[in-house]
Scaffold this active site. Sequence first.
Site: not given
Ligand code: PLP
Length: 395
Positions: A182, A210, A241
């Site tokens: 990320s 992502h 996301k």
């Molecule tokens: C953003 C992210 C998460 C968390 O996701 P949420 O739905 O916001 O809890 C988990 N793993 C990775 C790799 C992320 O980038």
Amino acid sequence: MGMGKYDFIDQALQGLKEQGLYNTIRTIESSVGAWVVVDGKRVLNMCSNNYLGFANDQRLCTAAKDAIDRYGVGPAAVRSIAGTMSLHLELEKRVAHFKRTEAALSVQSGLNTNLATIPLLMGAEDVIFTDELNHASIIDGCRLTKAKRVIFPHRDVEGLRALLEENKAVAKKLVVTDGVFSMDGDLAPLPGIVKAAEDHGAMVMVDDAHGEGVMGSHGRGIVDHFGLHGRVDIEAGTMSKAFGVVGGYVAGSAKIVEYLRQQARPFLFSSAATPPDVAACIAAIDILEETDEPVRRLWENASFFKAEMRRLGFDTGKSETPITPVMLGEAKTAWAFSKRLFEEGVFATAIAFPTVPRGKARIRVMLSAAHSQKDLAFALEQFAKVGRELGVIGA
Ligand SMILES: *Cc1c(COP(=O)(O)O)cnc(C)c1O
């Protein structure tokens, strides 16, 4: 002067301020689109994970409102007691179809996917192989187990192979990696990881947070991108996301999903996702099943913006995705850059230690299908102006 019981907090906060790491969190006062109102100012949004512009998409909003009319706002229970609504089952079916897996489980967030899965699958006798730059929620998932943790060098398949070989006497092994990292936007070398794991009888889990809605055909994710369907044991993902809502899912074999449904702790001990959230997630999948247009627009915007930033002289790292890190070095420079951008009408937060290593502070620009050509031209103009002003790029 006596010691106060909270002195350690005062010291920690003071330390953050002295190191330039104290984060002033801005407040959004509008829906999240290409433009947002932040602390009373209308600014171009260059830092949400709103890849496809779904966060305020009318189709998702309508689905959420309809779900409230029919199901109310909350499930008032954990999934295993009285919180499983027909909506949750529909979402699970739709996710499995979208991801081309046998089954899927809906949980409350991406973070919870890792807390649900890793501790359930891995016990004291087992070994987890984890990329050194994996997301904090994977690290926390590993911490909740008594399994041995073996950290492999970032994206290093040969390094992973050697470590698997060293641990070949161990019966149960899991290799876990982010799909898209990320902070840098680089990809896990998934074909090599899968092959190495297959050669050593290890399970593979990829966190596609992502990659979802971004990679692969119609945004099916990184497993689809690499054509590895059926060879990755667990895909964990987020609806928070690209999907623009909030929530998480675990997709994989029917057997693994059934095991999670019986025993995963976030499923058993934290209430189910809410009806409007779940309905909006289903609406997002509806759109992506039907068209890849927003995914294509996202990539066009990302390619254009990245190329123009490089032309201006910015270091945009080694991203292979729409994540565009603008590398600035010291945290103080990144905060100053972000502050000046905001004054010029661009919202792009600085990211510093501990989210990224010390000395690798950056502004992580997140492109979106919601951005117009005009928006991107405006952003480039402001980046160029502030970059020259702060001596990050030449005049
Ligand atoms: C953003 C992210 C998460 C968390 O996701 P949420 O739905 O916001 O809890 C988990 N793993 C990775 C790799 C992320 O980038």
